[in-house]
Scaffold this motif. Structure first.
Motif, PDB file in Angstrom:
ATOM      1  N   PRO A  91       8.773   8.759  10.257  1.00 21.48           N
ATOM      2  CA  PRO A  91       9.310  10.110  10.406  1.00 21.48           C
ATOM      3  C   PRO A  91       9.890  10.626   9.084  1.00 21.48           C
ATOM      4  O   PRO A  91      10.150   9.846   8.172  1.00 21.48           O
ATOM      5  N   ILE A  92      10.095  11.913   9.025  1.00 26.94           N
ATOM      6  CA  ILE A  92      10.579  12.676   7.870  1.00 26.94           C
ATOM      7  C   ILE A  92       9.473  12.772   6.812  1.00 26.94           C
ATOM      8  O   ILE A  92       9.044  13.876   6.482  1.00 26.94           O
ATOM      9  N   ILE A  93       8.979  11.635   6.300  1.00 24.62           N
ATOM     10  CA  ILE A  93       7.919  11.685   5.287  1.00 24.62           C
ATOM     11  C   ILE A  93       6.610  12.153   5.923  1.00 24.62           C
ATOM     12  O   ILE A  93       5.882  12.953   5.353  1.00 24.62           O
ATOM     13  N   VAL A  94       6.303  11.654   7.116  1.00 22.58           N
ATOM     14  CA  VAL A  94       5.239  12.241   7.938  1.00 22.58           C
ATOM     15  C   VAL A  94       5.975  13.135   8.936  1.00 22.58           C
ATOM     16  O   VAL A  94       6.617  12.650   9.864  1.00 22.58           O
ATOM     17  N   PRO A  95       5.920  14.460   8.716  1.00 26.49           N
ATOM     18  CA  PRO A  95       6.938  15.358   9.307  1.00 26.49           C
ATOM     19  C   PRO A  95       6.705  15.707  10.771  1.00 26.49           C
ATOM     20  O   PRO A  95       6.404  16.855  11.104  1.00 26.49           O
ATOM     21  N   CYS A  96       6.883  14.734  11.670  1.00 30.86           N
ATOM     22  CA  CYS A  96       6.690  15.026  13.086  1.00 30.86           C
ATOM     23  C   CYS A  96       7.783  15.957  13.622  1.00 30.86           C
ATOM     24  O   CYS A  96       7.627  16.532  14.692  1.00 30.86           O
ATOM     25  N   HIS A  97       8.867  16.128  12.851  1.00 31.07           N
ATOM     26  CA  HIS A  97       9.900  17.085  13.291  1.00 31.07           C
ATOM     27  C   HIS A  97       9.381  18.523  13.244  1.00 31.07           C
ATOM     28  O   HIS A  97       9.996  19.412  13.821  1.00 31.07           O
ATOM     29  N   ARG A  98       8.257  18.751  12.553  1.00 32.06           N
ATOM     30  CA  ARG A  98       7.707  20.115  12.470  1.00 32.06           C
ATOM     31  C   ARG A  98       6.809  20.436  13.665  1.00 32.06           C
ATOM     32  O   ARG A  98       6.202  21.507  13.710  1.00 32.06           O
ATOM     33  N   ALA A 114       0.805  -1.215   0.000  1.00 31.29           N
ATOM     34  CA  ALA A 114       0.000   0.000   0.000  1.00 31.29           C
ATOM     35  C   ALA A 114       0.841   1.269   0.000  1.00 31.29           C
ATOM     36  O   ALA A 114       0.399   2.311  -0.477  1.00 31.29           O
ATOM     37  N   GLY A 115       2.048   1.212   0.540  1.00 31.79           N
ATOM     38  CA  GLY A 115       2.872   2.408   0.598  1.00 31.79           C
ATOM     39  C   GLY A 115       3.945   2.314   1.674  1.00 31.79           C
ATOM     40  O   GLY A 115       4.090   1.275   2.329  1.00 31.79           O
ATOM     41  N   VAL A 116       4.661   3.426   1.865  1.00 27.71           N
ATOM     42  CA  VAL A 116       5.743   3.450   2.857  1.00 27.71           C
ATOM     43  C   VAL A 116       5.139   3.252   4.245  1.00 27.71           C
ATOM     44  O   VAL A 116       4.229   3.967   4.652  1.00 27.71           O
ATOM     45  N   VAL A 117       5.647   2.276   4.966  1.00 29.20           N
ATOM     46  CA  VAL A 117       5.051   1.927   6.257  1.00 29.20           C
ATOM     47  C   VAL A 117       5.970   2.297   7.419  1.00 29.20           C
ATOM     48  O   VAL A 117       5.523   2.467   8.546  1.00 29.20           O
ATOM     49  N   ALA A 118       7.267   2.438   7.126  1.00 26.93           N
ATOM     50  CA  ALA A 118       8.208   2.789   8.199  1.00 26.93           C
ATOM     51  C   ALA A 118       9.462   3.429   7.643  1.00 26.93           C
ATOM     52  O   ALA A 118       9.932   3.077   6.564  1.00 26.93           O
ATOM     53  N   VAL A 119       9.966   4.395   8.407  1.00 27.75           N
ATOM     54  CA  VAL A 119      11.301   4.947   8.178  1.00 27.75           C
ATOM     55  C   VAL A 119      12.040   4.796   9.504  1.00 27.75           C
ATOM     56  O   VAL A 119      11.528   5.232  10.542  1.00 27.75           O
ATOM     57  N   GLY A 120      13.177   4.125   9.484  1.00 28.51           N
ATOM     58  CA  GLY A 120      13.912   3.900  10.731  1.00 28.51           C
ATOM     59  C   GLY A 120      15.235   4.641  10.735  1.00 28.51           C
ATOM     60  O   GLY A 120      15.932   4.677   9.722  1.00 28.51           O
ATOM     61  N   HIS A 154       7.892  18.601  -0.757  1.00 26.22           N
ATOM     62  CA  HIS A 154       6.668  17.873  -0.432  1.00 26.22           C
ATOM     63  C   HIS A 154       6.802  16.424  -0.893  1.00 26.22           C
ATOM     64  O   HIS A 154       7.053  16.177  -2.079  1.00 26.22           O
ATOM     65  N   PHE A 155       6.645  15.485   0.037  1.00 26.26           N
ATOM     66  CA  PHE A 155       6.737  14.065  -0.337  1.00 26.26           C
ATOM     67  C   PHE A 155       5.450  13.619  -0.995  1.00 26.26           C
ATOM     68  O   PHE A 155       4.368  13.777  -0.428  1.00 26.26           O
ATOM     69  N   ASP A 156       5.602  13.103  -2.187  1.00 29.24           N
ATOM     70  CA  ASP A 156       4.426  12.646  -2.919  1.00 29.24           C
ATOM     71  C   ASP A 156       4.556  11.140  -3.146  1.00 29.24           C
ATOM     72  O   ASP A 156       4.726  10.682  -4.274  1.00 29.24           O
ATOM     73  N   VAL A 157       4.517  10.384  -2.046  1.00 28.91           N
ATOM     74  CA  VAL A 157       4.529   8.910  -2.145  1.00 28.91           C
ATOM     75  C   VAL A 157       3.387   8.388  -1.276  1.00 28.91           C
ATOM     76  O   VAL A 157       3.051   8.989  -0.259  1.00 28.91           O
ATOM     77  N   PRO A 158       2.762   7.288  -1.661  1.00 27.01           N
ATOM     78  CA  PRO A 158       1.719   6.716  -0.811  1.00 27.01           C
ATOM     79  C   PRO A 158       2.320   6.251   0.518  1.00 27.01           C
ATOM     80  O   PRO A 158       3.435   5.729   0.538  1.00 27.01           O
ATOM     81  N   SER A 165      13.353  -2.007  -5.911  1.00 24.03           N
ATOM     82  CA  SER A 165      12.471  -1.356  -6.904  1.00 24.03           C
ATOM     83  C   SER A 165      11.202  -0.775  -6.295  1.00 24.03           C
ATOM     84  O   SER A 165      10.769   0.289  -6.696  1.00 24.03           O
ATOM     85  N   ARG A 166      10.603  -1.476  -5.302  1.00 23.83           N
ATOM     86  CA  ARG A 166       9.373  -0.934  -4.721  1.00 23.83           C
ATOM     87  C   ARG A 166       9.642   0.409  -4.044  1.00 23.83           C
ATOM     88  O   ARG A 166       8.743   1.215  -3.862  1.00 23.83           O
ATOM     89  N   LEU A 167      10.899   0.652  -3.667  1.00 23.31           N
ATOM     90  CA  LEU A 167      11.202   1.849  -2.892  1.00 23.31           C
ATOM     91  C   LEU A 167      11.986   2.890  -3.675  1.00 23.31           C
ATOM     92  O   LEU A 167      12.465   3.865  -3.098  1.00 23.31           O
ATOM     93  N   GLU A 168      12.101   2.676  -4.978  1.00 28.46           N
ATOM     94  CA  GLU A 168      12.897   3.592  -5.786  1.00 28.46           C
ATOM     95  C   GLU A 168      12.413   5.034  -5.650  1.00 28.46           C
ATOM     96  O   GLU A 168      13.201   5.953  -5.446  1.00 28.46           O
ATOM     97  N   GLU A 169      11.096   5.226  -5.769  1.00 23.72           N
ATOM     98  CA  GLU A 169      10.542   6.574  -5.761  1.00 23.72           C
ATOM     99  C   GLU A 169      10.701   7.214  -4.376  1.00 23.72           C
ATOM    100  O   GLU A 169      11.106   8.374  -4.270  1.00 23.72           O
ATOM    101  N   ALA A 170      10.434   6.471  -3.327  1.00 25.45           N
ATOM    102  CA  ALA A 170      10.588   7.015  -1.973  1.00 25.45           C
ATOM    103  C   ALA A 170      12.045   7.402  -1.731  1.00 25.45           C
ATOM    104  O   ALA A 170      12.339   8.466  -1.161  1.00 25.45           O
ATOM    105  N   ALA A 171      12.979   6.562  -2.185  1.00 27.67           N
ATOM    106  CA  ALA A 171      14.401   6.852  -1.989  1.00 27.67           C
ATOM    107  C   ALA A 171      14.803   8.097  -2.779  1.00 27.67           C
ATOM    108  O   ALA A 171      15.530   8.949  -2.274  1.00 27.67           O
ATOM    109  N   ARG A 172      14.301   8.195  -3.992  1.00 26.70           N
ATOM    110  CA  ARG A 172      14.631   9.344  -4.830  1.00 26.70           C
ATOM    111  C   ARG A 172      14.140  10.635  -4.158  1.00 26.70           C
ATOM    112  O   ARG A 172      14.847  11.633  -4.093  1.00 26.70           O
TER     113      ARG A 172
END
Lengths: 205, 157
Positions: free
Chosen positions: A162-169, A53-59, A104-108, A85-92
């Motif tokens: 975190p970062i993609i869902v910007p709790c640092h803000r 479904a999309g990015v589920v975790a950033v550690g 602005h992160f535009d990934v599911p 490959s599934r994470l190419e766009e998120a990594a980019r």
């Protein structure tokens, strides 16, 4: 004696190629519940994991990538492989973000690890724009429960993406930083990065 | 009740599974057998009992994959023999001496040698995979090793 007599030579190059290809083959066969890869960043190596479904975790590196993966195995599924490959766009996009080329992160994203009010907080948090901050109390109001700033604090502290869902803000009402799972240095770094004038860095909005 | 991420299973057991696959299906088909083994294992992984012996489980899956592969190949060979009206030729790539010698054992001897000597499974486990008693599995492995001892010096001279 016979055990020493018969051996088969290892072939590390073949093994490496097979291992590297397994994740994408598993994904193509619909067997891969969680794909992951790592992304280098100025705040250390980041582990990025995605369900179908999309990015589920950033550690963060400081959490220990192995621990993050084990937690995903326990809570979601142990069908976990590296599959770039599934994470190419998120990594980019993460790389572009750290180079100040993306605001602005535009990934599911898949918020399956959060539920109830916490999930609501994280959804609202995605709307807090690059370069701005919000207080715990303000985010509580945005999430429909103005009195719940403590609950907002724990939603941010347990933010799996975190970062993609910007709790640092999210900062304290008095302007102090509050906490951060990746450490206060990382939070300071991210806020500093976003505060840089776009004109100097060529940020495309 | 915790299972390691499957990536760790591949990292820990990938080399053994590749050795076993090379031994039982030969170098040409070992890579396919390896991938098919781990895909089948990944499919079944969530339902595997916690604390199960992963190596024995993987060898059993590799064994089943190899049996399927050999069955498919002999069917294809039968078809191509009928079509060409002549026997299919042997694989063109010369395998390593160990693999070449193994290919000349009976399937049962080859499996017993691979699962006991390459994957380190005890004979009780080997017997569960190839059928028969542990004593028979031990005998098959011993006969296989004795035959390899005679074959390998020839291959290398």
């Amino acid at each position: 004696m016979t055990d020493l007599f018969f051996t088969m030579p290892d072939n590390p190059a073949v093994l490496e190629r097979l291992t590297a290809g397994l994740g994408d083959r598993a994904a193509a066969a619909g067997l891969l519940d969680i794909a992951y890869r790592t992304v280098d960043s100025p705040i250390g190596s980041l582990l990025v994991a995605a369900t179908q479904a999309g990015v589920v975790a950033v550690g963060f590196e400081s959490e220990g990538h192995d621990q993050v993966l084990q937690r995903l195995a326990d809570r979601l599924s142990p069908r976990i492989l590296q599959a770039p490959s599934r994470l190419e766009e998120a990594a980019r996009q993460l790389e572009a973000y750290f180079e100040h080329r993306l605001s602005h992160f535009d990934v599911p994203v898949d918020l399956v690890l959060s539920s109830g009010f916490r999930r609501e907080v994280l959804s609202r948090l995605r709307e807090v724009a690059f370069g701005s901050t919000v207080s715990y109390a303000e985010l509580a109001a945005l999430s429909g429960n103005p009195k719940a700033s403590r609950a907002v604090g724990s939603a941010c502290a347990t933010n799996p993406i975190p970062i993609i869902v910007p709790c640092h803000r999210v900062v304290r009402s008095d302007g102090s930083l509050g906490g951060y799972l990746g450490g206060l240095d990382a939070k300071r770094y991210l806020l500093g990065l976003e505060a840089q004038p776009a004109a100097l860095t060529g940020l495309a909005t | 009740m915790t299972k390691p991420p499957f990536e760790l299973v591949v990292a820990h057991h990938g080399a053994t599974v590749l050795r076993v696959c090379t031994a039982i299906v030969g170098s040409n088909d070992a890579e396919d057998a390896w991938s098919e083994t781990f895909l089948a294992a990944l499919r079944a992984y969530p339902t595997l009992a916690d604390g199960a012996n992963l190596e024995a489980w993987l060898v059993r899956i590799a064994h089943n994959q190899a049996v399927d592969l050999i069955r498919r190949q002999s069917r294809q060979r039968a078809v191509s023999e009928v079509l060409a009206n002549q026997p299919a030729s042997d694989p063109p790539t010369p395998p390593s001496s160990a693999a070449a010698a193994l290919a000349r054992l009976s399937p049962r001897q080859r499996q017993a040698v691979a699962y006991h000597h390459l994957a380190d499974l005890p004979y009780a486990e080997v017997a569960q995979i190839i059928g028969g008693t542990p004593a028979a599995a031990r005998r098959a492995a011993a006969d296989g090793i004795a035959r390899l001892r005679r074959l390998i010096p020839e291959e290398e001279s």
